[in-house]
Design a protein around this motif. Structure first.
Motif, PDB file in Angstrom:
ATOM      1  N   PHE A  58       0.835  -1.204   0.000  1.00 26.77           N
ATOM      2  CA  PHE A  58       0.000   0.000   0.000  1.00 26.77           C
ATOM      3  C   PHE A  58       0.869   1.253   0.000  1.00 26.77           C
ATOM      4  O   PHE A  58       2.028   1.241   0.424  1.00 26.77           O
ATOM      5  N   THR A  59       0.266   2.330  -0.459  1.00 24.23           N
ATOM      6  CA  THR A  59       0.978   3.594  -0.553  1.00 24.23           C
ATOM      7  C   THR A  59      -0.011   4.745  -0.371  1.00 24.23           C
ATOM      8  O   THR A  59      -1.206   4.531  -0.201  1.00 24.23           O
ATOM      9  N   GLY A  60       0.487   5.978  -0.415  1.00 22.17           N
ATOM     10  CA  GLY A  60      -0.363   7.149  -0.227  1.00 22.17           C
ATOM     11  C   GLY A  60      -0.253   7.678   1.186  1.00 22.17           C
ATOM     12  O   GLY A  60       0.224   6.993   2.094  1.00 22.17           O
ATOM     13  N   ASN A  61      -0.695   8.913   1.403  1.00 23.54           N
ATOM     14  CA  ASN A  61      -0.620   9.525   2.730  1.00 23.54           C
ATOM     15  C   ASN A  61      -1.373   8.728   3.791  1.00 23.54           C
ATOM     16  O   ASN A  61      -0.940   8.644   4.943  1.00 23.54           O
ATOM     17  N   PHE A  62      -2.470   8.125   3.357  1.00 31.11           N
ATOM     18  CA  PHE A  62      -3.272   7.366   4.312  1.00 31.11           C
ATOM     19  C   PHE A  62      -3.217   5.855   4.032  1.00 31.11           C
ATOM     20  O   PHE A  62      -4.045   5.097   4.523  1.00 31.11           O
ATOM     21  N   CYS A  63      -2.256   5.483   3.197  1.00 30.54           N
ATOM     22  CA  CYS A  63      -2.022   4.060   2.883  1.00 30.54           C
ATOM     23  C   CYS A  63      -3.283   3.376   2.366  1.00 30.54           C
ATOM     24  O   CYS A  63      -3.551   2.199   2.672  1.00 30.54           O
ATOM     25  N   ASN A  64      -4.069   4.085   1.626  1.00 25.19           N
ATOM     26  CA  ASN A  64      -5.329   3.540   1.113  1.00 25.19           C
ATOM     27  C   ASN A  64      -5.268   3.251  -0.382  1.00 25.19           C
ATOM     28  O   ASN A  64      -6.301   3.046  -1.019  1.00 25.19           O
ATOM     29  N   GLN A  65      -4.075   3.233  -0.931  1.00 25.43           N
ATOM     30  CA  GLN A  65      -3.888   2.953  -2.350  1.00 25.43           C
ATOM     31  C   GLN A  65      -2.973   1.736  -2.505  1.00 25.43           C
ATOM     32  O   GLN A  65      -1.936   1.639  -1.845  1.00 25.43           O
ATOM     33  N   SER A  66      -3.397   0.813  -3.366  1.00 28.50           N
ATOM     34  CA  SER A  66      -2.545  -0.341  -3.657  1.00 28.50           C
ATOM     35  C   SER A  66      -1.353   0.099  -4.494  1.00 28.50           C
ATOM     36  O   SER A  66      -1.384   1.154  -5.150  1.00 28.50           O
ATOM     37  N   CYS A  67      -0.321  -0.710  -4.474  1.00 28.84           N
ATOM     38  CA  CYS A  67       0.866  -0.408  -5.286  1.00 28.84           C
ATOM     39  C   CYS A  67       0.474  -0.288  -6.751  1.00 28.84           C
ATOM     40  O   CYS A  67      -0.484  -0.916  -7.221  1.00 28.84           O
ATOM     41  N   ALA A  68       1.220   0.490  -7.484  1.00 26.38           N
ATOM     42  CA  ALA A  68       0.980   0.648  -8.914  1.00 26.38           C
ATOM     43  C   ALA A  68       1.227  -0.670  -9.644  1.00 26.38           C
ATOM     44  O   ALA A  68       1.822  -1.610  -9.102  1.00 26.38           O
ATOM     45  N   VAL A  69       0.772  -0.747 -10.882  1.00 33.34           N
ATOM     46  CA  VAL A  69       0.934  -1.949 -11.699  1.00 33.34           C
ATOM     47  C   VAL A  69       2.408  -2.354 -11.769  1.00 33.34           C
ATOM     48  O   VAL A  69       3.298  -1.515 -11.938  1.00 33.34           O
ATOM     49  N   ASN A  70       2.642  -3.660 -11.622  1.00 30.88           N
ATOM     50  CA  ASN A  70       3.982  -4.260 -11.702  1.00 30.88           C
ATOM     51  C   ASN A  70       4.908  -3.877 -10.548  1.00 30.88           C
ATOM     52  O   ASN A  70       6.129  -4.015 -10.664  1.00 30.88           O
ATOM     53  N   THR A  71       4.334  -3.395  -9.449  1.00 31.52           N
ATOM     54  CA  THR A  71       5.125  -3.150  -8.239  1.00 31.52           C
ATOM     55  C   THR A  71       4.421  -3.787  -7.052  1.00 31.52           C
ATOM     56  O   THR A  71       3.208  -4.021  -7.084  1.00 31.52           O
ATOM     57  N   TYR A  72       5.187  -4.062  -6.008  1.00 30.37           N
ATOM     58  CA  TYR A  72       4.590  -4.673  -4.822  1.00 30.37           C
ATOM     59  C   TYR A  72       5.531  -4.476  -3.632  1.00 30.37           C
ATOM     60  O   TYR A  72       6.635  -3.953  -3.750  1.00 30.37           O
ATOM     61  N   GLY A  73       5.037  -4.914  -2.455  1.00 28.50           N
ATOM     62  CA  GLY A  73       5.880  -4.974  -1.279  1.00 28.50           C
ATOM     63  C   GLY A  73       5.965  -3.697  -0.474  1.00 28.50           C
ATOM     64  O   GLY A  73       5.177  -2.761  -0.636  1.00 28.50           O
ATOM     65  N   LYS A  74       6.931  -3.680   0.418  1.00 27.47           N
ATOM     66  CA  LYS A  74       7.164  -2.547   1.304  1.00 27.47           C
ATOM     67  C   LYS A  74       7.468  -1.290   0.506  1.00 27.47           C
ATOM     68  O   LYS A  74       8.373  -1.269  -0.327  1.00 27.47           O
ATOM     69  N   ASP A  75       6.702  -0.253   0.737  1.00 19.25           N
ATOM     70  CA  ASP A  75       6.846   1.024   0.034  1.00 19.25           C
ATOM     71  C   ASP A  75       6.703   0.891  -1.477  1.00 19.25           C
ATOM     72  O   ASP A  75       7.076   1.799  -2.228  1.00 19.25           O
TER      73      ASP A  75
END
Length: 226
Positions: A58-75
């Motif tokens: 997850f990402t975003g200020n409130f961690c409410n967005q999944s990672c972008a396409v073809n990315t994953y994991g911590k940050d």
């Protein structure tokens, strides 16, 4: 060093959180709202509620967005492997739900095919007709060509040249056998004719014996029959 700075930052946040009069560290603002559960350890900025860090995926200020396409994991800094049909991987742990594309295998499709294998999920075996049984892990085409008598990219086709050679050899063999049979027949006829001729010659020169009686004595006259 980083741990010390993070600890100081947390102490600062906690101090400001206490200034708002919130009873818990995972609350923020004048209304003491709970930090988002998407925030790692549910810790957030005591004023804005923005997450200090996000859970993996997850990402975003409130961690409410999944990672972008073809990315994953911590940050979201990890890159997906080679998932089948160019699908993106799981945004949290990077696994490929539908398997791998040609030339790769493993849960994350990030491991090249081992020697002697190719295709989707590396489930195909290189042709036994490949020289050294080595092939391209993506296409299955033989890397070093084919063993004798085979041809084609994956060495699955019998060589037409070898087939023609085999046919020519068979024709030659039948031809040689035919010649031997013909010679034997000719020799048989020749020897047969010679035998018949000798028999006829013997009959022509065979003597005829005539016995003639004259008194007490016998006169033998021999003559040849012409």
């Amino acid at each position: 060093m980083f741990g010390s700075l993070l600890s100081l930052a947390l102490i600062s946040f906690y101090s400001r959180n206490a200034a708002f009069g919130c009873p818990a560290q995972n609350q923020y603002g004048t209304e003491c709202r709970n930090c988002s559960t998407a925030c790692e350890n549910e810790l957030c900025n005591p004023e804005t509620g923005a997450c200090l860090r996000c859970h993996p995926g997850f990402t975003g200020n409130f961690c409410n967005q999944s990672c972008a396409v073809n990315t994953y994991g911590k940050d979201c800094v990890m890159t997906c492997g080679f998932c089948k049909d160019e699908r993106t991987c799981n945004h949290i742990h990077g696994s490929c739900a539908k398997g791998c594309t040609e030339g790769w295998f493993g849960e994350k499709c990030d491991i090249p095919c081992e020697f002697g294998y190719h295709g989707v999920d590396c489930n195909e075996v290189c042709s036994l007709n490949c020289l050294y049984q080595e092939c391209d892990r993506f296409t299955g085409n033989c890397t070093f060509g084919c063993i004798p008598e085979y041809q084609g990219p994956n060495c699955q086709t019998r060589s037409s040249l070898d087939s023609q050679s085999a046919l020519d050899g068979a024709i030659l063999g039948y031809s040689v056998n035919g010649i031997f049979v013909f010679i034997n027949v000719v020799l048989g006829v020749v020897f047969g004719l010679k035998f018949v001729k000798r028999q006829n010659e013997r009959r022509r020169v065979e003597p005829i014996v005539i016995t003639k009686s004259e008194g007490p004595t016998k006169q033998i006259v021999s003559s040849l029959v012409v």
